[in-house]
Scaffold this motif. Sequence first.
Motif, short mmCIF file in Angstrom:
data_model
loop_
_atom_site.label_atom_id
_atom_site.label_comp_id
_atom_site.label_asym_id
_atom_site.label_seq_id
_atom_site.Cartn_x
_atom_site.Cartn_y
_atom_site.Cartn_z
N PRO A 130 0.84 -1.22 0.00
CA PRO A 130 0.00 0.00 0.00
C PRO A 130 0.86 1.26 0.00
O PRO A 130 1.97 1.25 0.51
CB PRO A 130 -0.82 -0.13 1.27
N PHE A 131 0.31 2.30 -0.59
CA PHE A 131 1.06 3.54 -0.80
C PHE A 131 0.30 4.70 -0.17
O PHE A 131 -0.92 4.82 -0.32
CB PHE A 131 1.24 3.80 -2.29
N SER A 132 1.04 5.55 0.55
CA SER A 132 0.46 6.77 1.14
C SER A 132 1.47 7.89 0.98
O SER A 132 2.69 7.66 0.99
CB SER A 132 0.13 6.59 2.63
N CYS A 133 0.96 9.08 0.82
CA CYS A 133 1.83 10.25 0.74
C CYS A 133 1.10 11.45 1.33
O CYS A 133 -0.14 11.53 1.29
CB CYS A 133 2.28 10.53 -0.70
N VAL A 134 1.88 12.37 1.89
CA VAL A 134 1.36 13.60 2.48
C VAL A 134 1.74 14.75 1.55
O VAL A 134 2.92 14.92 1.23
CB VAL A 134 1.91 13.82 3.90
N VAL A 135 0.72 15.53 1.17
CA VAL A 135 0.90 16.65 0.24
C VAL A 135 0.40 17.91 0.94
O VAL A 135 -0.63 17.89 1.63
CB VAL A 135 0.12 16.42 -1.07
N CYS A 136 1.10 19.01 0.76
CA CYS A 136 0.68 20.29 1.33
C CYS A 136 1.30 21.42 0.52
O CYS A 136 2.18 21.20 -0.33
CB CYS A 136 1.08 20.41 2.80
N LEU A 137 0.85 22.62 0.79
CA LEU A 137 1.40 23.82 0.17
C LEU A 137 2.76 24.12 0.78
O LEU A 137 2.92 24.06 2.00
CB LEU A 137 0.44 24.99 0.37
N THR A 138 3.72 24.45 -0.07
CA THR A 138 5.07 24.77 0.41
C THR A 138 5.35 26.24 0.11
O THR A 138 5.86 26.58 -0.96
CB THR A 138 6.10 23.87 -0.29
N PRO A 139 4.98 27.15 1.03
CA PRO A 139 5.12 28.59 0.76
C PRO A 139 6.55 29.03 0.49
O PRO A 139 6.77 29.96 -0.29
CB PRO A 139 4.54 29.24 2.04
N LYS A 140 7.52 28.38 1.14
CA LYS A 140 8.90 28.80 0.95
C LYS A 140 9.44 28.44 -0.42
O LYS A 140 10.46 28.99 -0.86
CB LYS A 140 9.78 28.18 2.04
N GLU A 141 8.79 27.51 -1.11
CA GLU A 141 9.24 27.10 -2.43
C GLU A 141 8.35 27.64 -3.53
O GLU A 141 8.61 27.40 -4.71
CB GLU A 141 9.29 25.57 -2.50
N GLY A 142 7.30 28.34 -3.17
CA GLY A 142 6.37 28.90 -4.15
C GLY A 142 5.02 29.14 -3.49
O GLY A 142 4.53 28.28 -2.74
N MET B 63 2.21 23.01 -4.64
CA MET B 63 1.90 21.87 -3.79
C MET B 63 3.01 20.84 -3.93
O MET B 63 3.40 20.48 -5.07
CB MET B 63 0.55 21.26 -4.16
N GLY B 64 3.52 20.35 -2.81
CA GLY B 64 4.64 19.42 -2.84
C GLY B 64 4.36 18.17 -2.03
O GLY B 64 3.56 18.18 -1.08
N ILE B 65 5.03 17.06 -2.41
CA ILE B 65 4.95 15.80 -1.66
C ILE B 65 5.99 15.87 -0.55
O ILE B 65 7.19 15.82 -0.80
CB ILE B 65 5.21 14.60 -2.58
N VAL B 66 5.51 15.98 0.68
CA VAL B 66 6.42 16.18 1.82
C VAL B 66 6.76 14.87 2.54
O VAL B 66 7.68 14.84 3.34
CB VAL B 66 5.82 17.20 2.81
N LEU C 123 2.61 26.50 7.04
CA LEU C 123 1.19 26.66 6.76
C LEU C 123 0.53 27.61 7.75
O LEU C 123 -0.36 28.38 7.39
CB LEU C 123 0.49 25.30 6.79
N ASN C 124 0.96 27.55 9.02
CA ASN C 124 0.39 28.49 10.01
C ASN C 124 0.73 29.93 9.65
O ASN C 124 -0.12 30.83 9.76
CB ASN C 124 0.92 28.15 11.41
N GLY C 125 1.97 30.15 9.21
CA GLY C 125 2.33 31.50 8.79
C GLY C 125 1.54 31.95 7.58
O GLY C 125 1.05 33.09 7.53
N ALA C 126 1.38 31.04 6.59
CA ALA C 126 0.59 31.40 5.41
C ALA C 126 -0.88 31.61 5.78
O ALA C 126 -1.54 32.52 5.26
CB ALA C 126 0.70 30.29 4.36
N ARG C 127 -1.38 30.79 6.72
CA ARG C 127 -2.77 30.94 7.15
C ARG C 127 -2.97 32.27 7.87
O ARG C 127 -3.97 32.98 7.65
CB ARG C 127 -3.15 29.77 8.05
N SER C 128 -2.03 32.63 8.72
CA SER C 128 -2.14 33.91 9.44
C SER C 128 -2.00 35.09 8.49
O SER C 128 -2.73 36.08 8.59
CB SER C 128 -1.06 33.99 10.53
N GLU C 129 -1.09 34.97 7.53
CA GLU C 129 -0.93 36.05 6.56
C GLU C 129 -2.17 36.21 5.69
O GLU C 129 -2.60 37.32 5.39
CB GLU C 129 0.29 35.78 5.68
N ARG C 130 -2.78 35.08 5.31
CA ARG C 130 -4.01 35.14 4.53
C ARG C 130 -5.14 35.77 5.34
O ARG C 130 -5.93 36.57 4.83
CB ARG C 130 -4.40 33.74 4.07
#
Length: 511
Positions: free
Chosen positions: A277-289, A293-296, A323-330
């Motif tokens: 089985p395969f799993s991956c975690v994906v999220c927004l990477t503000p420091k890279e763009g 969205m990146g596979i972390v 993400l907390n920083g991006a959320r607060s900035e948004r």
Amino acid sequence: MAAQDGLDLGSLSASQQEALQQYTDVTGQEIGDAIPLLQRSQWNVQFAIAKFFDGEGPDVVAQAQAAHDSIPRATARHENLQEALIDDAFLPPTRRPQTEPAPRVVPQPSALYRTPLLISLLLAPFRVGYKLLAGVFRSILYFLTFLPQSLRPGFVASSLSKGLRQTNGRRVTLPKETAQRFRRDFEEEYGECSLPFFEDGHAQALDAAKKDLKFLLTVLLSPEHDDTESFVRETLLSPEVVSFINDPSNNVIVWGGNVLDSEAYQVAREYSCVKYPFSCVVCLTPKEGSTRMGIVKRLVGPMTPESYLAGIQGAITRYGPDLNGARSERAAQEMARNLRSQQDSAYERSLAVDRERARQKREAAAAAAAAEKRALEEAEAAAQLQEQRQRWREWRATTVLPEPDAGAEDVVRLAVNMPASSGAGRVIRRFTKDTTLEELYAFVECYDLLQDRPSGGSTSKPDGYEHKYGFRIASVMPRETFEPSISATVGEKMGRGGNLVVEDVLMDEEE
């Protein structure tokens, strides 16, 4: 400039003094109360006027400044020496990003397209021939499977694997229907599902994670794999993993797929899945763009619940501050937009108030000018009417018949009580019995002129003027009012004599 009410107006700049003058001209407020309000409004005249008339609410400027100052800054990411060396050796930050980009997979709806009936009939012979050839080819491939692996041609293995993937008997459906089918199959196989699987396509789940700044946990399962059942029952559905994923504070979105479905298979290919089985975690990477969205984190193969949960928690711990920083900035940007909208609304309200006052002033000025013009016209008309009336009196005085002699026959002797406004008192005069009542009215109207000059002047009658008498003549006993008629005579109405009284009549303004 001298101080006023304890305030030194000389300390104000030229622009502030101009703003103070404009504000006091509109509101009429005292300077001692106007200056603090202007200071709270940052010397913006429009905002100050709006606060004066609409009431002073929260200070939007101070709120915007406080919101800007309270923006949480992104926490610095801490890396150990091993991670730093790996990043420096394999992922130069100036050349490529640190995380693998997460592609947005949109399934192609080609399998859902139905050929029109006419085209299907035209292509029916070709379709039958293709099926016959395909059947013969699959039969040949089936016999070739008995050969050893080393002796099989390359195209045989690829064709077999492709055929196994595409001939699994599962109908191709839309992404939302595929997600619902995956959940039903999951519950039928493993019991009631306690995981909040996203009930739409993977592209929509990725968009939701990007929009809400959350982590997307993608789980791909293969029913043909031996470790799938143990992984789901012992790891994925373990109490600690389920509790962690269901906790809203962790901001996790779960999307699951069966690789036998078209969409999940495309996701597995795009995410380079080589083991299940395969799993991956994906999220927004503000420091890279800002929109990347990146596979972390990748979680491949069977593992214990502790290892699985530790991998997810490690990715969240590492990228959660970003993400907390991006959320607060948004949130701060949204608040700033709301504050700007409130400021614009207050500015528009103040402009509307100013426009309404200007309109009322213009209407009042126009009404005053119209009233003044109307009064002037009425005065000119009254003066012209008075002038024509005087000319008519002067002309009519020359045409009044003289008084007959005392010894003349057929004479009517009348005693006329003049109005008090004329000051003539009681006048006794003789008239011939053929004298008309209009002549009697003309005698009363022109009595003062008949006393000042003799008749026979050269004054002409004014053109277009119709004279109206402002009095009426009536007899005393019995009471009878006589109209200025040119056909009735004093002999017919009064006989040999009589006592008459002249009464003033208030003329209508239009007359």
